[in-house]
Design an enzyme around this catalytic site. Structure first.
Site, PDB file in Angstrom:
ATOM      1  N   ASP A  51      30.126  49.906  46.990  1.00 34.75           N
ATOM      2  CA  ASP A  51      31.495  49.885  46.450  1.00 34.75           C
ATOM      3  C   ASP A  51      32.327  48.648  46.810  1.00 34.75           C
ATOM      4  O   ASP A  51      32.282  48.189  47.950  1.00 34.75           O
ATOM      5  CB  ASP A  51      32.321  51.050  47.009  1.00 34.75           C
ATOM      6  CG  ASP A  51      31.564  52.350  47.084  1.00 34.75           C
ATOM      7  OD1 ASP A  51      30.477  52.440  46.510  1.00 34.75           O
ATOM      8  OD2 ASP A  51      32.079  53.276  47.731  1.00 34.75           O
ATOM      9  N   GLU A 230      34.341  60.967  44.732  1.00 33.98           N
ATOM     10  CA  GLU A 230      34.485  59.855  45.670  1.00 33.98           C
ATOM     11  C   GLU A 230      35.432  58.819  45.064  1.00 33.98           C
ATOM     12  O   GLU A 230      35.688  58.810  43.864  1.00 33.98           O
ATOM     13  CB  GLU A 230      33.117  59.203  45.936  1.00 33.98           C
ATOM     14  CG  GLU A 230      32.071  60.170  46.463  1.00 33.98           C
ATOM     15  CD  GLU A 230      30.735  59.518  46.813  1.00 33.98           C
ATOM     16  OE1 GLU A 230      30.277  59.694  47.942  1.00 33.98           O
ATOM     17  OE2 GLU A 230      30.135  58.830  45.956  1.00 33.98           O
TER      18      GLU A 230
HETATM   19  C1  FRU Z   1      30.440  55.795  47.165  1.00 29.16           C
HETATM   20  C2  FRU Z   1      30.326  56.042  48.652  1.00 29.16           C
HETATM   21  C3  FRU Z   1      31.697  56.305  49.251  1.00 29.16           C
HETATM   22  C4  FRU Z   1      31.486  55.931  50.690  1.00 29.16           C
HETATM   23  C5  FRU Z   1      30.558  54.740  50.555  1.00 29.16           C
HETATM   24  C6  FRU Z   1      29.591  54.594  51.696  1.00 29.16           C
HETATM   25  O1  FRU Z   1      29.462  55.003  46.632  1.00 29.16           O
HETATM   26  O2  FRU Z   1      29.460  57.137  48.877  1.00 29.16           O
HETATM   27  O3  FRU Z   1      32.162  57.618  49.077  1.00 29.16           O
HETATM   28  O4  FRU Z   1      32.687  55.599  51.320  1.00 29.16           O
HETATM   29  O5  FRU Z   1      29.844  54.919  49.354  1.00 29.16           O
HETATM   30  O6  FRU Z   1      28.845  53.417  51.579  1.00 29.16           O
END
Ligand code: FRU
Length: 513
Positions: A51, A230
């Site tokens: 992300d 998320e």
């Molecule tokens: C989304 C996620 C988020 C988390 C991050 C961990 O892709 O699962 O929810 O903060 O990636 O790398």
């Protein structure tokens, strides 16, 4: 995603400045020319990214922080990488910003500019950067814990200190993550949208100082709730001549998206400073991207006054993210997209336009075409990626039609309109080398029959981003062709009337030059 969390933890230092070794100080050009290396999308010089995090404009720089594994090309040791740009197009990677440390991984979050030193972190009357991120500790149902924490920087994001009062928000939960924080100038309060992934809820909190938070409302469950929610983000869409301003609440869902695996849904509505209320109407919920590969997009904070909101996401899908055939990096971002509200007789819709400022090489090639048969070559083997293309189609009332990009005679990716099913589609089933059982796909989005049949597409070395119907539909898909795309064809499946197409094509310069 949770299955990725069973990794050993790297014990590091409390202060990111310790890790600012000249690892990325140089960007040797050869590194950015590997097969599949995106030329108009950001990817880290090496290692894994997921992300985007902490997107913020400050002091003439656009910052792109990102989930990053500093020691490998698969998910793990989550830390924040860092890149900057003066135009959202050309990126320069900087040293690691927030490292995993003392058993805490630095998960997704946002960055705000504390103009009034509400946090007490800033010095000498100067605004400072404050990161609000998820501290992820432990693994598994019993000892995993997610809380929200702070770090701050007094030198435009180059070095960081973790707040010694962390965490600032703890619900004693296994899954509670991805805070998105903005300043509400009217209320003189910070607002946080943060996800309860398994409850399919976004919780809103307020704070005067970023350190003490009070819950003010929740939204959800609503829309798709098959997987975890998320990366929530609440975005203000400015008013248009026809319409008052509106708010978009965007939430990632994984797995369980329409497209399979990870996806992005949105809700349009109003926000009174504390509570988000979804509005009625046919377009008040939908997918902000109908492709397989757009996830956890967030918007820029602290943009100049009157600038349109800008959204940028991870161009990937958890179904196969760790299988992508790239080296020495794995993971890339979508293009930044300017957001607007489109209002017509069918209602209000979220629209997205890709930002590629200054990358067009030359004046482009503009053509008016008529197709009465079924196929027409638009380039005789001289197409080169990256390419940007605009196309508007008229005359066809049935069947399929659109553009097909060939890498060799048997391998192609097709983008088109289906007038029987009223779909925009991208077919990558014949596009790529073998990657994973969930990779081949034909992604579809419902057309609004009354709107025009226009395409705006960007084909890079390992992706195709498509915007249609004036940006109200977005479809992002990765591609891993065995050889580069060199030909494009205008096609139609059938039909009696003549298909007319107006096209404009540009070769794009590499952002790494
Ligand atoms: C989304 C996620 C988020 C988390 C991050 C961990 O892709 O699962 O929810 O903060 O990636 O790398």
């Amino acid at each position: 995603m949770l299955s990725f969390l069973h990794r050993s933890l790297l014990l590091g230092s409390m202060v990111a400045a310790c890790c600012a070794a000249p690892l990325f100080a140089q960007q040797p050009e050869a590194l950015y020319h590997e097969p599949y290396r995106p030329q108009v999308h950001f990817s880290p010089e090496k290692n894994w990214t997921n992300d985007p995090n902490g997107l913020v404009f400050f002091d003439g720089e656009y910052h792109l922080f990102f989930q990053y594994n500093p020691s490998g090309d698969t998910w793990g040791h989550m830390s924040w990488g860092h890149a900057v740009s003066s135009d959202l197009v050309h990126w320069k990677q900087l040293p690691l910003a927030l490292p995993e440390h003392d058993g805490e991984m630095i998960f997704t979050g946002s960055i705000v500019i504390d103009e009034h030193n509400t946090s007490g972190f800033c010095q000498n009357g100067q605004p400072c950067m404050v990161a609000v991120y998820t501290s992820h500790r432990g693994t598994g149902e019993h000892d995993q814990r997610e809380t929200q924490s702070l770090a701050y920087s007094l030198d435009r994001g180059r070095t960081w200190s973790f707040y010694d009062g962390n965490p600032v928000l703890d619900r004693e939960m296994t899954d509670f993550r991805d805070p998105s924080v903005t300043w509400n100038d009217e209320a003189k309060q910070w607002l946080m949208a943060v996800s309860l992934p398994n409850e399919h809820k976004v919780v809103f909190y307020q704070s005067a100082d970023l350190k003490h938070w009070t819950e003010v409302s929740t939204f959800g469950p609503s829309g798709a709730i098959g997987g975890q929610w998320e990366c929530p983000d609440l975005i203000h869409l400015p008013a248009t001549a026809q319409h008052d301003s509106l708010w978009v609440l965007k939430v990632g869902i994984n797995p369980g998206a329409l497209q399979g695996g990870s996806g992005e849904q949105y809700f349009l509505g109003s926000f009174d400073g504390r509570t988000f209320t979804q509005q009625p109407g046919p377009h008040s919920t939908g997918w902000s991207d109908y492709g397989k590969d757009s996830y956890c997009a967030i918007s820029y904070n602290h943009l100049p006054a009157n600038a349109a909101p800008v959204l940028l996401g991870w161009m990937d899908n958890w179904q196969y993210a760790d299988k992508l055939p790239t080296s020495p990096w794995r993971g890339q971002m979508t293009l930044p997209r300017e957001l607007s509200l489109q209002h017509d007789s069918t209602g209000d819709t979220l629209a997205q336009q890709p930002i590629l400022t200054g990358l067009r090489s030359g004046r482009g090639r503009h053509r008016k075409l008529q197709l009465s048969g079924t196929r027409m070559q638009l380039s005789a083997g001289n197409l080169s990626t990256p390419t940007e293309m605009l196309a508007t189609f008229t005359g066809a009332t049935d069947g399929l039609y659109g553009l097909r990009f060939y890498s060799d005679n048997d391998h192609w990716v097709e983008v088109g309109f289906d007038e029987q099913k009223y779909h925009l589609y991208v077919d990558r089933t014949h596009s790529s080398i073998e990657i994973h059982k969930d990779f081949p796909a034909r992604t579809e989005a419902p057309l609004e029959p009354a709107r025009s049949r226009d395409l705006h597409l960007v084909l890079d070395r390992s992706s195709l981003e498509v915007f249609a119907q004036n940006g109200t539909l977005a479809m992002t898909n990765l591609l891993f062709p065995a050889s580069p795309y060199t030909r494009v064809q205008l096609f139609r499946s059938s039909g009696h009337a003549t298909l007319r197409a107006e096209t404009s094509t540009w070769t794009l310069n590499s952002l790494w030059k």
